[in-house]
Design an enzyme around this catalytic site. Structure first.
Site, PDB file in Angstrom:
ATOM      1  N   CYS A 403     -52.458  -9.024  20.377  1.00 16.14           N
ATOM      2  CA  CYS A 403     -53.849  -8.736  21.818  1.00 16.14           C
ATOM      3  C   CYS A 403     -53.499  -9.903  23.114  1.00 16.14           C
ATOM      4  O   CYS A 403     -54.138  -8.839  23.593  1.00 16.14           O
ATOM      5  CB  CYS A 403     -54.857  -9.707  20.646  1.00 16.14           C
ATOM      6  SG  CYS A 403     -54.191 -11.653  20.540  1.00 16.14           S
ATOM      7  N   HIS A 447     -56.611 -15.169  18.965  1.00 13.11           N
ATOM      8  CA  HIS A 447     -57.128 -14.077  19.691  1.00 13.11           C
ATOM      9  C   HIS A 447     -56.956 -13.671  20.960  1.00 13.11           C
ATOM     10  O   HIS A 447     -57.232 -15.569  21.838  1.00 13.11           O
ATOM     11  CB  HIS A 447     -58.415 -13.080  18.679  1.00 13.11           C
ATOM     12  CG  HIS A 447     -58.505 -11.918  18.966  1.00 13.11           C
ATOM     13  ND1 HIS A 447     -57.089 -11.073  18.701  1.00 13.11           N
ATOM     14  CD2 HIS A 447     -58.836 -11.462  19.184  1.00 13.11           C
ATOM     15  CE1 HIS A 447     -58.016  -9.899  19.283  1.00 13.11           C
ATOM     16  NE2 HIS A 447     -59.342  -9.979  19.291  1.00 13.11           N
ATOM     17  N   ASP A 463     -63.080  -6.230  23.643  1.00 14.44           N
ATOM     18  CA  ASP A 463     -61.753  -6.525  22.682  1.00 14.44           C
ATOM     19  C   ASP A 463     -60.952  -4.908  22.963  1.00 14.44           C
ATOM     20  O   ASP A 463     -60.764  -4.265  22.254  1.00 14.44           O
ATOM     21  CB  ASP A 463     -62.198  -6.916  21.607  1.00 14.44           C
ATOM     22  CG  ASP A 463     -60.641  -7.009  20.307  1.00 14.44           C
ATOM     23  OD1 ASP A 463     -60.243  -7.840  21.111  1.00 14.44           O
ATOM     24  OD2 ASP A 463     -61.555  -8.382  19.567  1.00 14.44           O
TER      25      ASP A 463
END
Length: 665
Positions: A403, A447, A463
């Site tokens: 991520c 994250h 995202d």
């Protein structure tokens, strides 16, 4: 000495994982030296060597911690000085001091950590110290005065009974003793390492947390929780990028844009585990700061004044959908579009080419996401290392990452095209605990995502990881990549039974944190109100505690007053004791070591006038107790015992002739 050393060893053991290795070695070496001196007669150091050792240890502690104050340095100093005190422990008073030092080390351990898992260790150490005190308090002189033999088993049982008797008072103290404002248990811990997210992010830095099964915080919702795709827990927001590392800039601020909440408001309670950092995590985006000591920043972070050093509980309200009611300021746009000159040139060229093909910032966001979705990018926790221009290397070469890689690349592409953007770090998801009725957010749920400013909407969450690995929005990282976790997490998650046991244990821990560790003044008032005591002040609590203490003292007195008194002496022993008392009133006290015949000789030597009368009675007692006429099974025993009792009643220390009954006996 063995029990004193054992109590001190237990106190040392409570701190083994906190203190430097050399401290443990020195402490146990001094302890072993003292025991060897007791068993094998080794010589102990004199006053001057002990003073030199003490000075050297103090210097060593100061060199290591740069202070002698505080929990860490103070605990180490107390460990070393208690071990050194053992070298000059010879008397009962010295042993009391060493056991007292063990109790203070127990208190230091309680101040340091109060987890449920360590509670049995603290109870065992308390019992061990009480047992040592019982052993130390009993000496051979006590036995010489006629005390019953006192072994290890008796001492352990005595310590156990004493702690059980103290338990009601402990409950009274817990409920009624006025809770003062302030965090008494929260002491500075400069040696603790920070855990969880930080205010910097380099490629791969967040992936290092994914193997951790440690708990970051627990969340209990009032009502239905948000869907999995909206469970973003906001933490540090990163604005400054040097081409490789993203950083938070606390000194750079601009006026925040007012937000209009959209949709449902979620009310929840967070129990944050100690992290030694200032971040308080909230569901994105929180409405206001949940505490007066917490600041809601311009980028919607919750930042506390002090690091989180203990379990911290707070209530918050969030909306997962918002809209800005004012445009982004000129300063804010300049900060959030800043790029590093000369870094990642290929990404800069790509961004400008892609932006020229679309008409709006929103369309450009969709274009970049489409590139990530169809460009051969792979989600991986073990991507290749990146070179100096990390974003160029990631987009055009490796195309494999976690991520952090995708958030960094996406925000860089946004800024290179003049679109305000920033990196947000935090956690995604959470594991449901059906036993406790709450979500567990672990470090493995760490994250990062992006926020872009879109006119008419404001800061919008994007995202980029979700377009590469869509299941990440609904599944935890350990479910998505089971081999990514630690050996501990893989072992637990491989068995449904182990998962259930872990959930039960975690629910018990949560109860311990909520109802014991976090039992503050407000919780105390709530409990008392349920007991029918409405709105008590500190004075009322003090009187309540005093009354409960008096009740406890009366109960203790009653318990000891009705306790077992031992077996009642038989008729012969009672008659003999009466005879001894009569002689004692005449100045003829029997010594503990004297038997009846030796006592008779002592009486005859001191009072010849009583020699025949007292001697006959004492000889009769010896015959009934130890001689051929002893034994209650003989037919004549009862009549002889009755005659002896009658003779003792008639005997007077002033008489010079024995009574007729005594002659018969």
């Amino acid at each position: 000495m063995a029990w004193t050393a054992l109590a001190l060893s237990g106190a040392f053991a409570l701190h083994l994982d906190r203190i430097p290795l050399w401290v443990s070695l020195v402490a146990f070496a001094l302890l072993a030296w003292r025991l060897a001196a007791s068993v094998r007669g080794l010589k102990l150091p004199g006053k001057i060597p002990k003073a030199l050792i003490a000075a050297a240890l103090i210097v060593a502690v100061f060199t290591r911690f740069h202070t002698l104050n505080g929990l860490s340095a103070g605990t180490v100093l107390l460990i070393l000085m208690s071990a050194l005190k053992l070298l000059e422990t010879h008397t009962r008073r010295d042993q009391y001091i060493v056991v007292g030092g063990s109790l203070f080390l127990l208190l230091a351990a309680c101040l340091d950590r109060q987890s449920l898992l360590r509670t049995p260790l603290y109870l065992a150490q308390t019992w061990l110290c009480c047992t040592a005190l019982a052993i130390v308090a009993y000496t051979p002189a006590d036995q010489a005065r006629g005390a019953t033999a006192f072994g290890n088993r008796a001492a352990m049982l005595l310590a156990c009974r004493a702690l059980l008797y103290a338990l009601p008072l402990a409950v009274v103290l817990f409920v009624f003793f006025p809770r003062l404002p302030g965090a008494f248990w929260s002491l500075p811990r400069t040696e603790d390492a920070a855990t969880g997210l930080s205010d910097t992010m380099s490629p791969g830095s967040i992936s290092q947390l994914t193997s951790s099964y440690d708990i970051a915080f627990r969340v209990t919702f009032e009502g239905a929780p948000p869907p999995p795709r909206e469970r973003y827990w906001r933490g540090p927001v990163l604005h400054d990028f040097d081409g490789y590392t993203w950083r938070r800039q606390p000194t750079t601020t601009y006026r925040p844009q007012p937000l209009q909440p959209l949709g449902k408001a979620y009310r929840y309670r967070v129990a944050l585990e100690p992290s030694q950092q200032k971040w308080w995590f909230s569901l994105d985006t929180v409405d206001q700061a949940p505490d007066a000591q917490v600041f809601l920043s311009y980028d919607y972070e919750l930042i506390a004044r002090e690091p989180v050093t203990e379990v911290t509980t707070y209530q918050a309200v969030s909306h997962t959908a918002t809209r800005a009611t004012e445009p982004l300021s000129v300063l804010g746009r300049r900060i959030e579009t800043t790029i590093t000159p000369g870094r990642n040139p290929r990404t800069l060229q790509l961004a400008r080419e892609m932006r020229a093909k679309v008409s709006s910032d929103g369309d450009y966001v969709d274009e970049v996401l489409a590139m990530l979705r169809t460009g051969g990018f792979v989600y991986s926790l073990a991507p290749p290392l990146l070179n100096y221009d990390s974003v160029d290397d990631f987009i055009f070469n490796t195309r494999s990452g976690f991520c952090g890689h995708y958030a960094s690349a996406f925000v860089t592409l946004m800024r290179d095209a003049g679109v305000p953007a920033r990196v947000v770090t935090g956690y995604l998801g959470g594991e449901w605990n059906p036993i406790g009725g709450y979500f567990i957010v672990r470090q493995s749920d760490a994250h990062s995502w992006a926020e872009v400013w879109l006119d008419g909407r404001g800061w919008t969450r994007v995202d980029p990881t979700a377009v590469v690995e869509p299941e990440r929005l609904t599944r935890g990282i350990l479910d998505l990549l089971p081999n990514a976790g630690s050996a501990e997490s893989r072992l637990v998650r491989a068995s449904p039974r182990l998962i259930h046991l872990v959930q039960q244990w975690d629910a018990l821990n949560a109860w311990w944190n909520d109802h014991v560790l976090k039992f503050d003044y407000r919780s105390q008032l709530n409990l008392l109100s349920r007991l029918g005591i409405d709105s008590p002040d500190l004075a009322a609590l003090g009187w309540g505690f005093t009354a409960a203490l008096l009740v406890w003292l009366v109960w203790i007195g009653w318990r000891f007053g009705r306790g077992p008194r031992g077996p009642r002496p038989d008729r012969l022993a009672r008659a003999y004791a009466k005879l001894c008392r009569k002689l004692a009133r005449a100045g003829l006290q029997r010594q503990p070591h004297q038997g009846p015949m030796d006592y008779a000789a002592s009486v005859a030597a001191t009072r010849p006038d009583l020699a025949e009368a007292a001697g006959t009675l004492l000889e009769g007692y010896a015959q009934l107790r130890y001689g051929a006429r002893s034994g209650a099974g003989r037919p004549e025993y009862e009549s002889e015992l009755t005659a002896f009792e009658r003779s003792v009643r008639r005997f007077s220390a002033s008489s010079t002739q024995p009574t007729p009954s005594s002659r018969g006996t």
